[in-house]
Design an enzyme around this catalytic site. Structure first.
Site, PDB file in Angstrom:
ATOM      1  N   CYS A 151      -7.402 -17.129  11.237  1.00 48.54           N
ATOM      2  CA  CYS A 151      -6.757 -18.351  10.743  1.00 48.54           C
ATOM      3  C   CYS A 151      -7.242 -19.599  11.466  1.00 48.54           C
ATOM      4  O   CYS A 151      -7.260 -20.690  10.892  1.00 48.54           O
ATOM      5  CB  CYS A 151      -5.239 -18.248  10.905  1.00 48.54           C
ATOM      6  SG  CYS A 151      -4.516 -16.745  10.239  1.00 48.54           S
ATOM      7  N   ASP A 206       0.679 -13.977  12.938  1.00 50.66           N
ATOM      8  CA  ASP A 206       1.744 -13.189  12.326  1.00 50.66           C
ATOM      9  C   ASP A 206       1.216 -11.888  11.739  1.00 50.66           C
ATOM     10  O   ASP A 206       1.889 -10.859  11.786  1.00 50.66           O
ATOM     11  CB  ASP A 206       2.430 -14.005  11.226  1.00 50.66           C
ATOM     12  CG  ASP A 206       3.332 -15.086  11.782  1.00 50.66           C
ATOM     13  OD1 ASP A 206       3.323 -15.291  13.008  1.00 50.66           O
ATOM     14  OD2 ASP A 206       4.051 -15.730  10.996  1.00 50.66           O
ATOM     15  N   CYS A 261      -2.423 -21.710  10.958  1.00 44.47           N
ATOM     16  CA  CYS A 261      -1.605 -20.564  10.562  1.00 44.47           C
ATOM     17  C   CYS A 261      -0.122 -20.920  10.537  1.00 44.47           C
ATOM     18  O   CYS A 261       0.272 -22.061  10.761  1.00 44.47           O
ATOM     19  CB  CYS A 261      -1.883 -19.352  11.440  1.00 44.47           C
ATOM     20  SG  CYS A 261      -1.691 -19.629  13.195  1.00 44.47           S
ATOM     21  N   ASP A 262       0.699 -19.904  10.311  1.00 49.68           N
ATOM     22  CA  ASP A 262       2.074 -20.100   9.866  1.00 49.68           C
ATOM     23  C   ASP A 262       2.930 -20.983  10.770  1.00 49.68           C
ATOM     24  O   ASP A 262       3.663 -21.843  10.287  1.00 49.68           O
ATOM     25  CB  ASP A 262       2.761 -18.739   9.718  1.00 49.68           C
ATOM     26  CG  ASP A 262       2.153 -17.893   8.624  1.00 49.68           C
ATOM     27  OD1 ASP A 262       1.111 -18.289   8.075  1.00 49.68           O
ATOM     28  OD2 ASP A 262       2.713 -16.833   8.313  1.00 49.68           O
ATOM     29  N   LYS A 263       2.908 -20.751  12.073  1.00 50.13           N
ATOM     30  CA  LYS A 263       3.791 -21.504  12.963  1.00 50.13           C
ATOM     31  C   LYS A 263       3.104 -22.695  13.606  1.00 50.13           C
ATOM     32  O   LYS A 263       3.770 -23.633  14.044  1.00 50.13           O
ATOM     33  CB  LYS A 263       4.346 -20.572  14.061  1.00 50.13           C
ATOM     34  CG  LYS A 263       5.022 -19.315  13.535  1.00 50.13           C
ATOM     35  CD  LYS A 263       6.061 -19.614  12.476  1.00 50.13           C
ATOM     36  CE  LYS A 263       6.636 -18.354  11.858  1.00 50.13           C
ATOM     37  NZ  LYS A 263       5.671 -17.492  11.165  1.00 50.13           N
ATOM     38  N   CYS A 269      -4.396 -16.700   5.436  1.00 46.52           N
ATOM     39  CA  CYS A 269      -4.193 -15.824   4.281  1.00 46.52           C
ATOM     40  C   CYS A 269      -4.223 -16.646   2.992  1.00 46.52           C
ATOM     41  O   CYS A 269      -3.637 -17.729   2.908  1.00 46.52           O
ATOM     42  CB  CYS A 269      -2.872 -15.087   4.409  1.00 46.52           C
ATOM     43  SG  CYS A 269      -2.783 -14.027   5.872  1.00 46.52           S
ATOM     44  N   GLU A 275       9.842 -11.671  11.027  1.00 41.67           N
ATOM     45  CA  GLU A 275       9.524 -11.516   9.615  1.00 41.67           C
ATOM     46  C   GLU A 275       9.517 -10.041   9.248  1.00 41.67           C
ATOM     47  O   GLU A 275       9.154  -9.187  10.053  1.00 41.67           O
ATOM     48  CB  GLU A 275       8.153 -12.124   9.299  1.00 41.67           C
ATOM     49  CG  GLU A 275       8.138 -13.627   9.373  1.00 41.67           C
ATOM     50  CD  GLU A 275       6.808 -14.224   8.976  1.00 41.67           C
ATOM     51  OE1 GLU A 275       6.748 -15.451   8.847  1.00 41.67           O
ATOM     52  OE2 GLU A 275       5.828 -13.458   8.799  1.00 41.67           O
ATOM     53  N   SER A 319       8.003 -12.865   5.452  1.00 39.52           N
ATOM     54  CA  SER A 319       6.695 -13.503   5.375  1.00 39.52           C
ATOM     55  C   SER A 319       6.570 -14.245   4.054  1.00 39.52           C
ATOM     56  O   SER A 319       7.211 -13.895   3.059  1.00 39.52           O
ATOM     57  CB  SER A 319       5.600 -12.434   5.474  1.00 39.52           C
ATOM     58  OG  SER A 319       4.364 -12.932   5.029  1.00 39.52           O
TER      59      SER A 319
END
Length: 567
Positions: free
Chosen positions: A56, A88, A129-131, A206, A457, A483
């Site tokens: 990521c 993640d 990425c996610d966070k 992703c 998650e 997620s």
């Protein structure tokens, strides 16, 4: 904003560059490359979550270099520093996931720490990425300096060659679902291996409308990143251009006196909510947008999500529930196309200021193509669903609220009986051992922000449930999270959480539970007198993780209904 004539483009760095008293500071800055011609330039922090742990973030070092070029070209002086990031995808389904949401706060705190200690004037914040994306945006809102956000971009979809000779387009989520399918006997180990080798063909986040792409889209919608910058994949040459332009943009923001809270307003956050609803984005956006609002000292509540979702239709046929990925959105014009459709329908505010120095409406003038393609992104008058992709539920099981991704919820009403598990692992065992049956309501509790701690998650278990072929027959409810790639009948963010004595802590095996999406209800159908008797003997399980950073987090974190912020 201030009048241009009153603007100091070095609002903070004079603390380290000006005067006899700063001789030592200038001496150290000379050692990193600054010289006499640089003291009057604004100092720009270029912060990234680059690391070699996850794809990521892999291209962020290169992008940071181009962002620095842009800062130099615009007359600023860039100073690069790094922060952490947690993968993640790698951390999913085990102890590591306790640290994922925690990392959001660490990222925010670390960026604030460096920016404030070194007296930097503005920032280009890069994440992948996610966070790390919400963590950077929270830092921008907290610091209230001139700031620009830049996304790393997503990966391309992979192609797995299956044992029957067919080829299958795959993303990381297919790997989690393959586990359940293999354990259920519907997929060979050979095909699982083929998927494993294909889901991540290169750098980038992703590829579906999972959390990273959802939050990158939200950042663009709220005006904190350049128009069009969310959708290009990580490998695309446009990323280099956006990086350089981001560096130029932050210096121009300083010259014009435009700061983060001039851009991150209630109206711009509602624009972000609208875009998330239209795309069918991740449930995590609820947590993250409320957290960004908290840092900007803006009021944004769960009720706002339902209010926006009532008006904004679901337009994006995007994975995990749809057919397409972010690269497909890029091909048909990117996030500006979604925003233009919403603006023309009166569903977002075109007067909001953005980092270009122009309004949303001004940015969207003359975009090409001007309209959704009708397939990847539907037209407003031909939506996938007439309302937005996320819904907030309330009821006797979640008086403080719960979140469901209605974009992929296959039924308006589900009534079943509880199967209760304290934390995720025993529930996962039940799935893999074939112990669940149609009509079960899997309750996974003590996974909330405090109770986990870290609000893990549940992608591993939702993937396993779908892979086992029971994704439309079993409902999963948790005070944890899901997620952005989770699919099936799943409801998260239940508040109050179990460790706070919420009703979810009182559920027992066999209790009837009713979820009615149309009524936005989630109810435990047990008489209140029985629940009161259970409460008298309620004992929370001991938590062995209340030390180190998790211990600190558990003491400070607030409810999911407040964005799981810390104070």
């Amino acid at each position: 904003m201030t009048n241009d004539h009153d603007i100091d483009i070095k609002p903070r760095s004079r603390d380290v560059t000006d005067g006899l008293e700063r001789t030592a500071a200038r001496g150290m800055l000379r050692a990193v490359g600054m010289g006499d011609d640089d003291w009057e330039k604004p100092q720009i922090g270029v912060a990234s979550s680059w690391n070699e742990i996850t794809p990521c973030n892999l291209t962020l070092k290169k992008l940071a270099g181009f962002a620095k070029e842009g800062v130099h070209e615009a007359g600023g002086y860039p100073l690069e520093f790094g922060t952490i990031s947690v993968s993640d995808g790698i951390s999913m389904g085990h102890e590591g996931m306790h640290y994922s949401l925690v990392s959001r706060e660490v990222i925010t705190d670390s960026v604030e720490t460096v920016m404030s200690a070194e007296r930097l004037d503005g920032s280009v914040l890069l994440a992948g990425c996610d966070k790390s994306i919400p963590g950077m945006l929270m830092a921008a809102a907290r610091l209230n300096l001139s700031s620009v956000f830049l996304y790393n971009g997503s990966t391309m979809p992979g192609t797995a060659k299956m044992s029957d000779g067919t080829e299958r387009e795959v993303t990381l989520i297919d790997a989690f679902e393959a586990v359940g399918a293999c354990r259920a006997g519907t997929m060979s180990r050979e095909d699982v291996d083929a998927i494993e080798r294909s889901v991540c063909p290169g750098e980038g986040a992703c590829g579906g409308m999972y959390t990273a792409n959802t939050m990158a889209s939200a950042a663009e919608a709220m005006g904190m990143s350049l128009p069009g910058s969310a959708a290009p994949p990580a490998i695309h040459q446009d990323r280099t251009l956006y990086a350089r332009r981001s560096g130029e943009a932050v210096v121009e923001l300083l010259r014009r006196g435009i700061r983060a809270r001039d851009i991150i307003t209630r109206e711009s956050l509602l624009n972000a909510v609208a875009v998330v609803m239209a795309l069918g984005g991740s449930t995590n956006a609820v947590l993250h947008l409320m957290a960004i609002a908290h840092e900007a000292e803006v009021d944004l509540t769960l009720e706002d999500f339902n209010a926006v979702g009532d008006k904004v239709p679901h337009l994006g046929d995007l994975k995990p529930f749809g057919r397409y990925v972010m690269n497909d959105v890029f091909k048909i014009g990117g996030i500006p196309v979604v925003m233009k459709a919403l603006l023309d329908a009166g569903l977002i505010n075109g007067d909001c200021l953005t980092i270009t120095g122009r309004t949303v409406a001004e940015n969207l003038q003359g975009i090409n193509p001007p309209d959704p393609d009708g397939q990847i992104l539907r037209a407003i008058d031909n939506p996938i669903h007439k309302t937005g992709g996320l819904t907030i539920l309330h009821g006797s099981l979640a008086p403080g609220g719960a979140v469901v991704k209605t974009a992929g919820f296959d039924t308006e009403r589900f009534e079943g009986t509880a199967r209760v598990f304290n934390q995720e692992a025993p529930a996962m065992d039940a799935v893999l051992n074939g112990e669940l049956k149609a009509g079960d309501v899997v309750i996974i509790r003590y996974e909330g922000p405090k109770g986990g701690p870290g609000m893990r998650e549940m992608l591993a278990i939702t993937g396993a449930i779908k892979g086992a072929g029971i994704g439309k027959e079993v409902l999963l409810i948790t005070d944890g999270r899901f997620s952005g790639g989770s699919t099936g009948l799943c409801i998260g963010h239940v508040a109050p959480e179990a460790v706070d004595g919420g009703p979810i802590a009182l559920v027992e095996d066999g209790d009837p539970i009713l979820v009615d999406i149309s009524q936005r209800r989630i109810d435990l159908l047990v008489d209140e007198s029985i629940l009161e008797e259970r409460r008298k003997t309620l004992q929370h399980p001991e938590n062995p993780r209340l030390h180190g950073v998790l211990g600190k987090y558990a003491k400070l974190v607030q409810s999911a209904s407040m964005g799981a912020v810390c104070f």
